[in-house]
Design a protein around this motif. Structure first.
Motif, PDB file in Angstrom:
ATOM      1  N   GLU A  94     -14.504 -28.315   8.057  1.00 32.13           N
ATOM      2  CA  GLU A  94     -14.756 -26.924   8.447  1.00 32.13           C
ATOM      3  C   GLU A  94     -13.447 -26.126   8.447  1.00 32.13           C
ATOM      4  O   GLU A  94     -13.394 -24.987   7.965  1.00 32.13           O
ATOM      5  N   CYS A  95     -12.389 -26.732   8.952  1.00 31.16           N
ATOM      6  CA  CYS A  95     -11.077 -26.085   8.961  1.00 31.16           C
ATOM      7  C   CYS A  95     -10.592 -25.868   7.526  1.00 31.16           C
ATOM      8  O   CYS A  95     -10.127 -24.776   7.181  1.00 31.16           O
TER       9      CYS A  95
ATOM     10  N   ASN B 292      -9.766 -14.800  11.644  1.00 34.39           N
ATOM     11  CA  ASN B 292     -10.533 -15.230  12.815  1.00 34.39           C
ATOM     12  C   ASN B 292     -11.290 -16.518  12.539  1.00 34.39           C
ATOM     13  O   ASN B 292     -11.468 -17.343  13.439  1.00 34.39           O
ATOM     14  N   ASN B 293     -11.718 -16.706  11.300  1.00 29.77           N
ATOM     15  CA  ASN B 293     -12.439 -17.924  10.944  1.00 29.77           C
ATOM     16  C   ASN B 293     -11.550 -19.163  11.021  1.00 29.77           C
ATOM     17  O   ASN B 293     -12.046 -20.289  11.074  1.00 29.77           O
TER      18      ASN B 293
ATOM     19  N   ALA C  47     -12.443 -23.044   5.919  1.00 29.49           N
ATOM     20  CA  ALA C  47     -12.010 -21.749   6.451  1.00 29.49           C
ATOM     21  C   ALA C  47     -10.671 -21.348   5.833  1.00 29.49           C
ATOM     22  O   ALA C  47     -10.471 -20.192   5.461  1.00 29.49           O
TER      23      ALA C  47
ATOM     24  N   SER D  10     -11.166 -10.765   9.596  1.00 31.39           N
ATOM     25  CA  SER D  10     -12.321 -11.658   9.687  1.00 31.39           C
ATOM     26  C   SER D  10     -11.975 -13.045   9.152  1.00 31.39           C
ATOM     27  O   SER D  10     -12.331 -14.061   9.756  1.00 31.39           O
ATOM     28  N   GLN D  11     -11.270 -13.082   8.027  1.00 34.57           N
ATOM     29  CA  GLN D  11     -10.885 -14.368   7.443  1.00 34.57           C
ATOM     30  C   GLN D  11      -9.952 -15.128   8.372  1.00 34.57           C
ATOM     31  O   GLN D  11     -10.092 -16.339   8.546  1.00 34.57           O
TER      32      GLN D  11
ATOM     33  N   ASN E  79      -9.918 -20.053  13.505  1.00 24.50           N
ATOM     34  CA  ASN E  79      -9.927 -20.592  14.867  1.00 24.50           C
ATOM     35  C   ASN E  79     -10.423 -22.034  14.905  1.00 24.50           C
ATOM     36  O   ASN E  79     -10.044 -22.792  15.796  1.00 24.50           O
TER      37      ASN E  79
END
Length: 94
Positions: free
Chosen positions: A58-59, A37-38, A62, A34-35, A40
């Motif tokens: 945002e990047c 995938n974030n 993440a 999950s981490q 992306n």
């Protein structure tokens, strides 16, 4: 008879601990996935030919949320893939 009951109890505890370890590993694996995938949201900044190589907030957020061992394990595994696929090792220029 007592020895059999003691052995049965020991086996039951061992099975319970094994099941708990597997469940913990599975949960950690799902959390890591999950981490990753974030991440992306970072793709536009790391793809070859990207016009903007400065990551967005945002990047960065993440990336900060990815646990250190998750990211390191992923990089170690991915670096071994070529040899496991009978391909030459990757070399990257700076």
């Amino acid at each position: 008879m007592a020895a059999i009951q003691s052995l049965s109890s020991s086996v039951a505890v061992l099975l319970l601990l094994t099941a708990l370890a597997v469940q913990t590993q599975l949960a950690h694996s799902q959390q890591c996935t999950s981490q990753l995938n974030n991440l992306n949201v970072c793709a536009p900044f790391v793809l070859p030919g990207a016009a903007n190589t400065t990551p967005s907030a945002e990047c960065c957020n993440a990336l900060e949320a990815v646990q250190h061992d998750c990211l390191c394990s992923t990089l170690q595994i991915s670096s071994r893939l070529p040899s496991q696929c009978s391909l030459p090792p990757l070399t990257c220029a700076n």
